[in-house]
Design a protein around this motif. Structure first.
Motif, PDB file in Angstrom:
ATOM      1  N   LEU A   7       0.820  -1.191   0.000  1.00 37.14           N
ATOM      2  CA  LEU A   7       0.000   0.000   0.000  1.00 37.14           C
ATOM      3  C   LEU A   7       0.849   1.233   0.000  1.00 37.14           C
ATOM      4  CD1 LEU A   7      -1.402   1.908   2.516  1.00 37.14           C
ATOM      5  CD2 LEU A   7      -1.465  -0.311   3.547  1.00 37.14           C
ATOM      6  N   HIS A   8       1.412   1.698   1.071  1.00 39.14           N
ATOM      7  CA  HIS A   8       1.932   3.048   1.048  1.00 39.14           C
ATOM      8  C   HIS A   8       3.440   3.167   0.931  1.00 39.14           C
ATOM      9  CE1 HIS A   8       2.102   2.128   5.336  1.00 39.14           C
ATOM     10  NE2 HIS A   8       3.117   2.932   5.344  1.00 39.14           N
ATOM     11  N   HIS A   9       4.211   2.067   1.111  1.00 35.81           N
ATOM     12  CA  HIS A   9       5.625   2.257   0.862  1.00 35.81           C
ATOM     13  C   HIS A   9       6.046   1.560  -0.429  1.00 35.81           C
ATOM     14  CE1 HIS A   9       6.361  -1.513   3.256  1.00 35.81           C
ATOM     15  NE2 HIS A   9       7.328  -1.656   2.369  1.00 35.81           N
ATOM     16  N   ILE A  10       5.099   1.488  -1.343  1.00 39.67           N
ATOM     17  CA  ILE A  10       5.371   0.944  -2.660  1.00 39.67           C
ATOM     18  C   ILE A  10       6.178   1.943  -3.484  1.00 39.67           C
ATOM     19  CG2 ILE A  10       3.196   1.841  -3.542  1.00 39.67           C
ATOM     20  CD1 ILE A  10       3.017  -0.614  -5.300  1.00 39.67           C
ATOM     21  N   SER A  11       7.062   1.455  -4.292  1.00 48.44           N
ATOM     22  CA  SER A  11       7.861   2.340  -5.119  1.00 48.44           C
ATOM     23  C   SER A  11       6.995   3.133  -6.080  1.00 48.44           C
ATOM     24  CB  SER A  11       8.877   1.513  -5.919  1.00 48.44           C
ATOM     25  OG  SER A  11       9.470   2.311  -6.918  1.00 48.44           O
ATOM     26  N   LYS A  12       7.314   4.407  -6.233  1.00 49.96           N
ATOM     27  CA  LYS A  12       6.532   5.254  -7.123  1.00 49.96           C
ATOM     28  C   LYS A  12       6.685   4.856  -8.585  1.00 49.96           C
ATOM     29  CE  LYS A  12       6.456   9.308  -4.130  1.00 49.96           C
ATOM     30  NZ  LYS A  12       6.718  10.759  -4.040  1.00 49.96           N
ATOM     31  N   ARG A  13       7.621   3.983  -8.859  1.00 45.53           N
ATOM     32  CA  ARG A  13       7.803   3.556 -10.232  1.00 45.53           C
ATOM     33  C   ARG A  13       6.748   2.544 -10.664  1.00 45.53           C
ATOM     34  NH1 ARG A  13      13.818   1.532  -9.751  1.00 45.53           N
ATOM     35  NH2 ARG A  13      12.916   0.800  -7.818  1.00 45.53           N
ATOM     36  N   SER A 173      -3.505   6.388  -5.733  1.00 42.50           N
ATOM     37  CA  SER A 173      -2.379   7.044  -6.378  1.00 42.50           C
ATOM     38  C   SER A 173      -1.086   6.555  -5.760  1.00 42.50           C
ATOM     39  CB  SER A 173      -2.477   8.567  -6.213  1.00 42.50           C
ATOM     40  OG  SER A 173      -1.278   9.212  -6.600  1.00 42.50           O
ATOM     41  N   VAL A 174      -0.063   6.414  -6.583  1.00 45.00           N
ATOM     42  CA  VAL A 174       1.238   6.001  -6.065  1.00 45.00           C
ATOM     43  C   VAL A 174       1.879   7.101  -5.239  1.00 45.00           C
ATOM     44  CG1 VAL A 174       1.704   4.370  -7.909  1.00 45.00           C
ATOM     45  CG2 VAL A 174       2.375   6.766  -8.187  1.00 45.00           C
ATOM     46  N   ASN A 175       1.290   8.284  -5.233  1.00 43.49           N
ATOM     47  CA  ASN A 175       1.822   9.396  -4.442  1.00 43.49           C
ATOM     48  C   ASN A 175       1.343   9.362  -2.997  1.00 43.49           C
ATOM     49  OD1 ASN A 175       3.299  10.635  -6.578  1.00 43.49           O
ATOM     50  ND2 ASN A 175       1.359  11.364  -7.424  1.00 43.49           N
TER      51      ASN A 175
END
Length: 533
Positions: A7-13, A173-175
Motif C-alpha cells: 500500500l503506502h511504501h510501494i515504489s513510485k515507479r 495514487s502512487v503518491n
C-alpha cells in the motif's frame, strides 16, 4: 495462494493499475473454503462482479497469514524468541532471533510490507463489497471477515511496532506514501470497533466447520487477547480487563446456548492434527492454512522444518531443528506433565547412512543432563499426509487461537476483575487436568498468587506458539526476564550452549518494539523512528 503488492511504501515507479491488478490475483490452493476459490479474476473489469469474485478477493486477504515472512515461518521461529527457547545455531550472531539487528533487517521490512499488503487488499474488498448483488447474509460474512482480518493485521502491527499509519481506504495514487503514524491508543480503538462489528456479521464455528476461516468465537477470543494487551503495557488501561472477561466468557460460558469449544482430551493430538491436515475446531479455533509439498502449489510453510526435531532423513521429514528448549521451560513442567515431552523432544533420531543418504531407524533418549540439546517438538513431520515430503516446506497449519488459550485468558481477566474466584480456578484447573498435573488451585488464596500461576501456565501450555514474548511485554516483564535468562543459560548451559545466552543478554528496552523499516522511512517522509533505534 500467495501474491500481490503493498500500500503506502510501494515504489513510485510501479503503476497503480498494477497494484490493483496484483492485489486481486490468487495463486494456488488452501484447504476447505480457500481451495474452492476461482483463480481467473486477473483484470480490473472482472473484479468484484459477483459473490465468487468477492470470495477470491477475501482469499487474498487471508493469504497474508501464511506467508513465510509471517506465520508461515518468521513470526513463530525468529520474531518471537523469548524465555521458552533459543535459536540453536552458534554461528548466528545477528538477527531478530538473537536481538542483534537494526532497521535495515530484511525480515522486519518484509513483515511490515505483507501486513500492509493484507490491509490494502481488505480495503479494496470493503470498498467494493456492497456493489455486488447477492445474499445479504453471505455478503455480511465476507464483509465481517475482511473487517476482522484488517483489524487483526493492525493488531499485529501495533503489537510489534507501536504507533503505525492507519489507512482504511484503498490507494488511488502512487503518491499516497507520506502517511504519519497514528497513536497506539487510536489504533487499538479502531481494532476494537472493527472486530466488534465483525463479530455480529460472520458465521459460527459450527456452521463453518473448520479452523481456517474466522468465526464468531474466533473473534471473541481474539478480542479477549486484544483487551488483555490494552490492559497491560504500554497502555495499562485496567478497564480493559472487564472487556477481556466479557469476550472470553462468550466462548467458554455463552449465554442461552451450548458452548462450541472444548479441550481435546489429548494435548499431543492437537498438534498431530495440525501435521496431518485434520481439523479440530473444538480446540484449535483458528489456524493459518498451509498445504501441499510445493509440487504445483506454494501454500507450504516451515513449521516442523524450522521448528521441529532435527532430522536428516528427507523421506521421514527433514528438519533443521532451529529452536531448542531452555532449562527454564523444561524444569517448569512437573515430571508427570504430558505436555513436556511433546513440546520438547525427549530424544534424537538415529540413522542408517548409505551412500550419504540418511534413513531414520530409531531414536536415542536424552540423559537428564542433556536439557539444552532438546529441540522443540510440538509439530513432528512424520505425521504429514502429503507425500512426497518436501525437504524445506511443510503443510502443517499454525494455530492462531486455541481453546486452552481462551481458558487461560478467562482466568486472567476474571482474576484481575474479581480475584482468585472459582471461575478463575476452574479455568486453570481444566487446562492442568488435561496435562495430568497436580491441582494447585485449591491452595491459591490471593489474586497475586493466582496471577503468578496463570503466567506460569501460559508459559507451559502455549510455548512456541508466538505468544510468550507478547505476554512478557504486556506484563512489563520482558527485559528483566530475558536478561535473567541470559545469566541462567550462561551459568547452566556449559561451553556447548553458552551461545544460547546471547538473545537474553542482548535484550534492551528498545526491543519491546521493532524499528520502523529503513525502506519505509526512506519513502514515507511523515514517518519517524521508534525510540532507541
Amino acid at each position: 495462494m500467495r501474491t500481490s503488492n503493498l500500500l503506502h511504501h510501494i515504489s513510485k515507479r510501479i503503476l497503480f493499475s498494477i497494484v490493483f491488478l496484483t492485489t486481486i490475483l490468487l495463486a494456488t490452493s488452501c484447504k476447505k473454503f480457500l481451495d474452492k476459490v476461482p483463480q481467473d479474476f486477473i483484470s480490473p473489469e472482472n473484479s468484484f462482479k459477483d459473490e465468487s469474485s468477492l470470495n477470491t478477493a477475501l482469499t487474498g486477504v487471508y493469504d497474508i497469514l501464511g506467508k513465510e515472512e509471517m506465520y508461515g515461518s518468521n513470526i513463530p521461529m525468529i520474531h518471537s524468541v523469548a524465555d521458552d527457547g533459543f535459536y540453536s545455531r552458534s554461528a548466528i550472531i545477528s538477527g531478530t532471533q538473537v536481538y542483534n539487528f537494526d532497521a535495515s533487517d530484511a525480515t522486519i521490512n518484509d513483515m511490515w510490507k505483507y501486513l500492509y499488503m493484507g490491509i490494502e487488499r481488505a480495503n479494496l474488498l470493503l470498498a467494493n463489497v456492497d456493489n455486488v448483488a447477492m445474499d445479504v447474509t453471505a455478503r455480511n460474512a465476507i464483509k465481517g471477515e475482511a473487517k476482522f482480518l484488517r483489524a487483526y493485521y493492525y493488531y499485529v502491527l501495533v503489537d510489534f511496532w507501536g504507533d503505525v499509519p492507519l489507512k482504511t481506504t484503498p490507494s488511488t495514487s502512487v503518491n499516497e506514501v507520506d502517511i504519519p503514524r497514528t497513536p497506539t491508543r487510536q489504533v487499538y480503538d479502531f481494532i476494537l470497533k472493527e472486530m466488534e462489528e465483525a463479530e455480529g456479521m460472520v458465521y459460527t464455528s459450527t456452521k463453518i466447520g473448520f479452523g481456517g476461516r474466522v468465526s464468531k468465537t474466533t473473534i471473541d477470543g481474539i478480542l479477549a487477547r486484544v483487551c488483555l494487551k490494552m490492559a497491560g503495557h504500554p497502555l495499562n488501561d485496567a478497564t480493559k480487563y472487564a472487556e477481556a472477561l466479557k469476550w472470553a466468557k462468550k466462548v467458554v460460558m455463552p449465554d442461552n446456548t451450548v458452548a462450541e469449544h472444548r479441550l481435546n482430551a489429548s494435548f499431543s493430538n492437537v498438534f498431530i492434527k495440525h501435521c496431518a491436515d485434520q481439523y479440530d475446531v473444538k480446540e484449535s479455533m483458528w489456524e493459518v492454512e498451509l498445504y501441499g509439498n510445493r509440487s504445483g502449489d506454494f501454500e507450504s510453510g516451515r513449521l516442523g522444518n524450522g521448528i521441529g526435531i532435527q532430522c536428516n532423513d528427507e523421506v521421514f521429514g527433514f528438519s533443521y531443528g532451529f529452536l531448542n528448549t531452555t532449562a527454564k521451560l523444561f524444569n517448569s513442567y512437573e515430571p508427570t506433565d504430558k505436555r513436556r515431552d511433546w513440546t520438547i523432544a525427549p530424544y534424537a533420531y538415529t540413522y542408517n547412512v548409505v551412500s550419504g543418504v540418511s534413513t531414520v531407524i530409531d531414536s536415542t533418549y536424552y540423559t537428564a543432563a542433556q536439557v539444552y540439546n532438546r529441540n522443540i517438538a510440538k509439530w513432528r513431520r512424520h505425521y504429514e499426509k502429503v507425500l512426497p515430503r518436501n525437504k524445506n516446506y511443510t503443510p502443517i497449519n499454525f494455530p492462531l487461537l486455541r481453546y486452552s488459550d481462551v481458558l487461560l485468558m478467562l482466568a486472567e481477566a476474571e482474576n484481575e476483575v474479581n480475584g482468585a474466584t472459582s471461575i478463575a480456578k476452574a479455568a486453570v484447573k481444566e487446562v492442568r487436568d488435561r496435562a495430568n498435573v497436580t491441582d494447585v488451585t485449591t491452595a491459591i488464596g490471593s489474586a497475586a498468587a493466582m496471577r503468578t500461576l496463570i503466567q506460569e501456565e501460559r508459559f507451559r501450555e502455549l510455548a512456541f506458539e508466538g505468544l510468550r514474548k507478547h505476554d512478557l511485554i504486556r506484563w512489563g516483564m520482558f527485559v528483566t526476564t530475558m536478561n535473567n535468562l541470559g545469566i541462567d543459560i550462561s551459568n547452566t548451559g556449559g561451553s556447548s550452549f553458552a551461545y544460547g545466552a546471547m538473545a537474553g543478554k542482548n535484550v534492551r528496552t528498545k526491543h519491546e518494539l521493532f524499528p520502523i523499516p529503513t525502506l519505509e522511512l526512506s519513502l514515507n517522509r511523515a514517518m519517524v523512528q521508534n525510540p532507541g533505534w
